[in-house]
Write a protein that holds these residues in place. Structure first.
Motif, PDB file in Angstrom:
ATOM      1  N   MET A  41      38.117  55.781  26.108  1.00  0.00           N
ATOM      2  CA  MET A  41      37.562  56.414  27.268  1.00  0.00           C
ATOM      3  C   MET A  41      36.193  55.882  27.703  1.00  0.00           C
ATOM      4  N   ALA A  42      35.999  55.648  28.685  1.00  0.00           N
ATOM      5  CA  ALA A  42      34.705  55.114  29.296  1.00  0.00           C
ATOM      6  C   ALA A  42      33.758  56.181  29.254  1.00  0.00           C
ATOM      7  N   ALA A  43      32.295  55.895  28.793  1.00  0.00           N
ATOM      8  CA  ALA A  43      31.345  56.904  28.917  1.00  0.00           C
ATOM      9  C   ALA A  43      31.083  57.480  30.584  1.00  0.00           C
ATOM     10  N   ILE A  44      31.199  56.614  31.274  1.00  0.00           N
ATOM     11  CA  ILE A  44      31.008  56.442  32.604  1.00  0.00           C
ATOM     12  C   ILE A  44      32.221  56.147  33.507  1.00  0.00           C
ATOM     13  N   GLU A  45      32.717  56.766  34.297  1.00  0.00           N
ATOM     14  CA  GLU A  45      33.620  55.962  35.317  1.00  0.00           C
ATOM     15  C   GLU A  45      33.275  56.395  36.731  1.00  0.00           C
ATOM     16  N   VAL A  46      33.487  55.465  37.581  1.00  0.00           N
ATOM     17  CA  VAL A  46      32.887  55.804  39.020  1.00  0.00           C
ATOM     18  C   VAL A  46      34.192  55.075  39.692  1.00  0.00           C
ATOM     19  N   GLN A  47      34.543  55.808  40.815  1.00  0.00           N
ATOM     20  CA  GLN A  47      35.609  55.347  41.780  1.00  0.00           C
ATOM     21  C   GLN A  47      35.272  55.617  42.963  1.00  0.00           C
ATOM     22  N   ASN A  48      35.132  54.548  43.945  1.00  0.00           N
ATOM     23  CA  ASN A  48      34.778  54.622  45.473  1.00  0.00           C
ATOM     24  C   ASN A  48      33.828  55.802  45.684  1.00  0.00           C
ATOM     25  N   LEU A  49      32.653  55.747  45.126  1.00  0.00           N
ATOM     26  CA  LEU A  49      31.676  56.752  45.319  1.00  0.00           C
ATOM     27  C   LEU A  49      30.846  56.388  46.415  1.00  0.00           C
ATOM     28  N   THR A  50      30.919  57.278  47.393  1.00  0.00           N
ATOM     29  CA  THR A  50      30.110  57.318  48.826  1.00  0.00           C
ATOM     30  C   THR A  50      29.169  58.183  49.084  1.00  0.00           C
ATOM     31  N   LYS A  51      28.026  58.035  49.642  1.00  0.00           N
ATOM     32  CA  LYS A  51      27.117  58.934  49.811  1.00  0.00           C
ATOM     33  C   LYS A  51      26.399  58.604  51.306  1.00  0.00           C
ATOM     34  N   THR A  52      26.536  59.655  52.270  1.00  0.00           N
ATOM     35  CA  THR A  52      25.733  59.390  53.498  1.00  0.00           C
ATOM     36  C   THR A  52      24.877  60.764  53.727  1.00  0.00           C
ATOM     37  N   TYR A  53      23.848  60.319  54.660  1.00  0.00           N
ATOM     38  CA  TYR A  53      22.977  61.269  55.020  1.00  0.00           C
ATOM     39  C   TYR A  53      23.139  61.202  56.652  1.00  0.00           C
TER      40      TYR A  53
END
Length: 337
Positions: free
Chosen positions: A1-13
């Motif tokens: 298993m990956a230590a860090i897995e990120v999928q389509n992460l979005t952040k808006t302000y």
């Protein structure tokens, strides 16, 4: 298993935009104008356990925002991520004990107290066994060569010494994942090298998973084999560090040493002369024309030595960022009420 897995992460302000002038200020009392800033746009990547990865991008690209998301300091707008199997923004106590975030422009040590007192506070916060605490503190202070400084008030330490103390504080609870945001910012060359050597040795010993952001390419080249490049909040490259030149650099460097003590004329037709130190010269030439240009040079000039080099990584990445500088239209969307 990956230590860090990120999928389509979005952040808006959503940020209030104030117009100039007193009339605009009066209008704002009744109708405010906002802008939606897209700090991170659909970012996806995965990092294996024990991997150290450079996370590169210009100011405002979304690097620090991504690290804050993975640390659980802020919530995403959309998307998902797991670190060591935990969702960061759920802020589970077990997760907090397994990672550290070091920000080169933020202090976590008490300014007027010796660093040792801050370390002891960390021991209580993380409930570290006293014997383990003493062993880790001894190891870290030895590796960073600060044993004699831990009883000295932090305010009396140099910037490089303080940064080393910050690293110790971040590593005392033996995290499995380490987020490093500009750890050598503002440090002199000697301090930078010392931090680099420590991080390389410590990571090899402990097999910690590391994400490193830095504007100093020496940090990146010394520590990382893989790089993720983010710009305008999006991933532009994810792969081996040595592929960056092949992908983004359209030119290479040819270094020539001529027989005799002078540089012959006419070299400008082969490429741009970027350095002259007779009888040596350095040319910048299109990378897809290297064989033809070398053959022509060797047939027309008395050359004693020749070498082909990639352009410095820092120059290549800087030019890429300059070419793809975001505009207001693709980073900001207006909204009002």
């Amino acid at each position: 298993m990956a230590a860090i897995e990120v999928q389509n992460l979005t952040k808006t302000y959503r940020v209030y935009r104030k117009r100039d002038g007193w009339m605009a200020s009066v209008k704002a009392l009744f109708r405010r104008e906002y802008v939606t800033v897209q700090a991170v746009r659909g970012v996806s990547f995965h990092i294996e356990p024990g991997e150290i990865v450079a996370f590169l991008g210009p100011n405002g690209a979304g690097k620090t925002t991504t690290l804050k998301l993975l640390s659980g300091l802020i919530y995403p707008s959309t998307g998902s991520a797991t670190v060591l199997g935990y969702v960061p923004w759920e802020r589970a106590h077990a997760y907090r004990r397994r990672f550290s975030l070091v920000m080169g422009q933020k202090n976590q040590l008490w300014w007027d107290l010796p660093a040792l007192e801050s370390f002891r506070l960390h021991r209580e916060i993380y409930r570290i066994d006293p014997a383990e605490f003493d062993q880790r503190l001894d190891e870290l202070t030895s590796l960073l060569d600060v044993k004699k400084l831990i009883r000295q008030p932090v305010r009396e330490l140099s910037l490089g010494e303080r940064m080393r103390m910050e690293l110790i504080a971040a590593l005392l609870h033996a995290p499995e994942v380490l987020f490093l945001d500009e750890p050598t910012i503002g440090l002199d060359v000697v301090s930078q090298r010392r931090v680099q050597e420590f991080l390389r040795e410590y990571q090899q010993r402990r097999r910690v998973t590391v994400i490193l952001t830095s504007h100093y390419m020496k940090d990146v080249e010394a520590l990382c084999k893989r790089a993720i490049i983010i710009n305008e909040g999006e991933i532009k490259h994810d792969g081996p560090l040595d592929e960056i030149n092949e992908r983004f650099a359209s030119h290479k460097l040819i270094q020539l040493q001529f027989a005799g003590s002078v540089i012959p004329p006419g070299l400008e037709r082969f490429g741009r002369i970027i350095e002259e130190a007779p009888p040596r010269v350095k040319l910048e030439v299109p990378r897809n024309q290297i064989p033809e240009i070398l053959a022509a040079l060797l047939s027309q000039y008395p050359i004693e030595d020749v070498g082909v080099q990639e352009r410095p990584l820092e120059e290549v990445i800087s030019e890429f960022f300059t070419r793809s500088t975001p505009t207001d239209s693709n980073r900001v969307e207006a909204a009002s009420r």
